[in-house]
Design an enzyme around this catalytic site. Structure first.
Site, short mmCIF file in Angstrom:
data_model
loop_
_atom_site.label_atom_id
_atom_site.label_comp_id
_atom_site.label_asym_id
_atom_site.label_seq_id
_atom_site.Cartn_x
_atom_site.Cartn_y
_atom_site.Cartn_z
N HIS A 1 0.82 -1.21 0.00
CA HIS A 1 0.00 0.00 0.00
C HIS A 1 0.86 1.27 0.00
O HIS A 1 0.75 2.12 -0.88
CB HIS A 1 -0.91 0.01 1.23
CG HIS A 1 -1.84 -1.16 1.32
ND1 HIS A 1 -2.95 -1.32 0.50
CD2 HIS A 1 -1.84 -2.23 2.14
CE1 HIS A 1 -3.58 -2.44 0.82
NE2 HIS A 1 -2.93 -3.02 1.80
O1 RIB Z 1 -4.81 0.61 4.39
C1 RIB Z 1 -3.41 0.47 4.32
C2 RIB Z 1 -2.73 1.46 5.20
O2 RIB Z 1 -3.01 1.15 6.56
C3 RIB Z 1 -1.19 1.42 5.09
O3 RIB Z 1 -0.69 2.71 5.35
C4 RIB Z 1 -0.78 0.49 6.20
O4 RIB Z 1 0.53 0.78 6.70
C5 RIB Z 1 -1.81 0.81 7.25
O5 RIB Z 1 -1.34 1.95 7.94
#
Ligand code: RIB
Ligand code: CA
Length: 304
Positions: A233
């Protein structure tokens, strides 16, 4: 000229991969890193961030940020990243300490002293960014843009409709999205596609010390699996900065729901313009997955 950036993060295993790219992408100049409560407590995200900076012998100042969202209690994602927030690797002891000042003041000072506009990158809940903008609106002149990992035009990953970073602090996100800042949103629409394959993951232990360390962390990361592939992500926010051509953006009006019993934290992305509101966010809706994977492999090769 390298692009000056400030990275606000809640490490977090996918944050660790993003921090590697922020440090070793030749196009970027990471001037300051700040931590926020999110994946785990801010004490743990700060400890994790300092361990990573020590691991990579990085000469980057770190400031600790908000211990909780603006108005809601903290809910974390230890189920995804482990109790420590970066389960799986024994980092060396070190003497590094965060700056005395809190994150939002450290960001403000960096912005007010920068000779050129700085790009803010936020890959955790937006609490520090909201505090910065509400306490020091005068610093907006020197913010080039804000690039976030967060939100979704579709389903959520923390509640049925809300992505984690937004869902943890919807009030902060709403303030930021209404601020008038130029915002690029790398939400689940692209980050769920940003998957490192099992075959590639298997090459990491013998790549270099970064590959070995990240592989150890990834073995404990629960956004996907080592057998089906892992979702990177937070790396998407860094990827957009240096390889924007890998992404398809659409200017949209985006509102953050803060009132709904079941929908708080939802990013309402008006792709069709049904609400008749001017666009306030550039929303990433498409990703060249092969190009992303090639770039990630390049970044991890550049790391020590
Ligand atoms: O939804 C994904 C996000 O949430 C990323 O930033 C992961 O590190 C969590 O913080
Ligand atoms: Ca994160």
């Amino acid at each position: 000229m390298r692009l000056p950036i400030i990275l606000d993060t809640d490490p977090g295993i996918d944050d660790a991969a993003a921090i590697a790219a922020a440090l070793f992408a030749p196009e970027l100049d990471l001037q300051l890193m700040t931590t926020v409560a999110g994946n785990v407590s801010v004490e743990k995200t700060t400890r994790n961030a300092l361990q990573l900076l020590h691991f990579w012998e990085a000469n980057v100042p770190l400031a600790q940020g908000a211990a909780k969202p603006l108005v809601r209690p903290l809910r974390d994602a230890a189920y995804v990243h482990g109790q420590s927030g970066m389960e799986g690797y024994d980092f060396m002891e070190h003497q590094r300490q965060p700056l005395e000042k809190p994150a939002f003041i450290a960001i403000r000072d960096a912005l007010m002293h920068s000779p050129e506009p700085v790009t803010l990158v936020a890959i955790g809940p937006l609490t520090n960014i909201a505090l910065l903008l509400s306490q020091y609106p005068e610093c907006q002149f020197n913010i080039r843009r804000l690039v976030i990992m967060g939100g979704s035009a579709g389903r959520g990953n923390f509640t049925p409709n809300a992505e984690f970073n937004i869902a943890i602090d919807p009030e902060a996100a709403a303030q930021v999205f209404q601020s008038g800042l130029e915002i690029v949103m790398c939400g689940l629409d692209v980050t769920n596609q940003a998957v490192l394959t099992p075959d590639y993951l298997a090459t990491l232990p013998t790549l270099n010390k970064t590959g070995k360390m990240l592989h150890s962390l990834f073995s404990h990361y629960r956004s996907g699996s080592m057998q089906s592939g892992l979702r990177m992500h937070d790396l998407c926010a860094i990827a957009w900065l240096v390889r924007p051509e890998l992404f398809t953006l659409k200017p949209c009006f985006v509102a953050v729901e803060t009132q709904g019993t079941y929908t708080a934290g939802t990013t309402v992305v008006d792709i069709e313009g049904r609400l008749g509101q001017p666009a306030n966010v550039q929303v990433a809706l498409g990703l060249d997955v092969d190009g992303f994977r090639a770039w990630v492999a390049e970044m991890f090769r550049l790391a020590p």
